[in-house]
Enzyme design. Structure first.
Site, PDB file in Angstrom:
ATOM      1  CG  ASP A 172       2.124 -43.367 -11.531  1.00  0.00           C
ATOM      2  OD1 ASP A 172       2.420 -44.226 -10.699  1.00  0.00           O
ATOM      3  OD2 ASP A 172       2.858 -42.397 -11.817  1.00  0.00           O
TER       4      ASP A 172
ATOM      5  CG  ASP B 201      -4.373 -42.508 -15.788  1.00  0.00           C
ATOM      6  OD1 ASP B 201      -4.949 -42.440 -14.680  1.00  0.00           O
ATOM      7  OD2 ASP B 201      -3.250 -42.016 -15.980  1.00  0.00           O
TER       8      ASP B 201
ATOM      9  CG  ASP C 255       0.519 -41.124 -17.208  1.00  0.00           C
ATOM     10  OD1 ASP C 255       1.360 -40.498 -16.545  1.00  0.00           O
ATOM     11  OD2 ASP C 255      -0.482 -41.670 -16.700  1.00  0.00           O
TER      12      ASP C 255
END
Length: 451
Positions: free
Chosen positions: A18, A312, A16
């Site tokens: 961000d 996250d 991922d």
């Protein structure tokens, strides 16, 4: 299942973007996200101007793992068995007596064990990442304002929040300089973003040189993705990744059928034709994990290439990649930062120490006074029984769907690729998969109530 996990055993390593590869200066990015919504609500929808003023103390309300009941304006923190540990109406915390009266010891009305409960529905919203979290504070303050001024219930402000998302973050917003968020990030990226440490860049090249296929899968659009990657990795960032997928619309990327979510080509950051299959590496938009995995089989020459994905968000990354695609998953859990004996973790270089420390506001990745630990909480004893400690629902999901959990990619970047991590599994303790150490609050808790 093997007790250990090693990157050396993986054929494909996906990321991922961000809050995973790209680390934000949380106090600054949180304020920017909050303002992007608050300004819209006040100026476009006529909400109370008091929403525009935030004190450092206000940020203590923010805690990952909260659910907002969209109809009654209550925020709740769930135990692993679905009962309510703490709750607030707007920002006003419920007393133990009010909590018992409102929720008792029964499961929350929307709770469904294991995979049955979505993170998002028309009736509730879970806050599980740092991009969402400022919105929790804003929504709580909206509830305060509406309760004070009109006593409105059931609430229907959510449609205005959705309109704010569309205004600030729609696909064309970056190009058109819409809203507040993108223009500000473009103006001063260094205020909001941390460049990738050299150790992480070296680690990515090491993975590539070891023959791993590297992928970037982000729900950010291609133009914003390019700005972030050029800033944190350099202008040659595309050389690091075999496959880049933007506007991936996770978690649907993992859960949808290929016919529901085909890959699309990109031309000048505009989405073009839908592809019947994915035939070669490159940069694409949208898509699905099924067609991606077919391509990975071709690229590796293996019938079942082993994939690990770093992310996250439990909602967008970890749960769907594990549950739908059976990938290994590495959860980036910033709550583990600086948790070793109360000191900053040793892998942090001197100049980075305290980089998430706001000069005034509480860092979002530290424990909230209002909500307590992200991992555990206490349940008041009945009668003469003592209070007992229980795992939160968020903590239970970490050990259920993550292979391991780490504070940052930087924390593992200098380990050899064949380092053997102890994985989360039913055979190991609930703290086994945390690297380099379990959260102090779990280590110190002793025996938790069995669930």
């Amino acid at each position: 299942m093997a007790q250990h996990f090693s990157l050396a055993a993986c054929d494909v390593v996906g990321f991922d973007l961000d809050h995973t590869l790209c680390c934000y200066n949380l106090p600054e990015s949180a304020r920017l996200i909050y303002n992007s919504f608050a300004q819209f609500l006040v100026k476009e929808k006529g909400y109370d101007k008091g929403l525009l003023t935030v004190t450092p103390e206000d940020w203590d309300f923010c805690c990952k793992g909260l659910a907002l009941d969209l109809e009654d304006g209550n925020f709740i923190k769930l135990a692993d068995n679905g009962t309510v540990l703490r709750a607030s109406h707007g920002t006003k915390m419920l007393s133990p007596e009010a909590l018992a009266e409102e929720f008792g010891r029964k499961e929350w009305k929307h709770f469904m064990p294991d995979t049955g409960m979505a993170f998002r529905s028309g009736k509730y919203y879970f806050y599980d990442n740092y991009f969402d979290l400022p919105g929790a504070l804003l929504c709580a303050r909206v509830v305060d304002s509406l309760t004070k001024n009109s006593g409105q219930k059931p609430f229907d402000f959510w449609k205005d929040i959705v309109a704010g998302i569309q205004h600030n973050y729609k696909m064309s917003a970056f190009k058109e300089n819409c809203g507040i968020y993108f223009p500000e990030i473009k103006r001063d990226p260094g205020k909001y973003l941390h460049t990738c440490p050299e150790s992480v860049k070296k680690w990515l090249r090491q993975l590539k040189n070891a023959g791993k296929i590297l992928m970037l899968i982000t729900s950010s659009h291609s133009d914003y993705c390019r700005l972030l990657c050029e800033y944190i990795l350099g202008n040659d960032f595309e050389d690091l990744f075999d496959i880049v997928i933007t506007n991936a619309l996770k978690p649907g990327f993992f859960s949808h059928l290929p016919s529901q979510r085909p890959f699309r080509t990109l031309e000048n950051d505009e989405e073009r034709e839908a592809l019947p299959s994915l035939d070669k590496p490159g940069w694409y938009s949208q898509g699905n994990a099924v067609h991606l995995y077919e391509l990975l089989k071709k690229m590796t020459g293996k019938p079942e290439p082993k994939v690990v994905y770093f992310g996250d968000s439990m909602h967008s990354d970890i749960f769907p990649a594990c549950h739908y695609s059976n990938w290994e998953t590495v959860l980036i859990l910033e709550e583990l930062r600086g948790d070793k004996d109360g000191k900053p973790e040793e892998s942090e270089p001197e100049e980075k120490k305290g980089k998430y420390e706001g000069s005034k506001a509480k860092p979002l990745n530290t424990s909230s006074k209002k909500w307590g630990s992200f991992f555990i909480d206490s349940v008041s004893g009945l009668g003469n029984r003592e209070d007992s400690l229980v795992y939160t629902w968020s903590c239970k999901r970490i050990s259920a769907y993550s292979t391991i959990a780490i504070p940052s990619i930087e924390a593992i970047a200098e380990l050899p690729l064949d380092y053997k991590f102890t994985r989360f599994s039913s055979n190991n303790s609930k703290t086994a998969g945390y690297y380099p150490n379990p959260p102090l609050v779990l280590s110190n808790a002793g025996k938790l109530t069995a669930k």
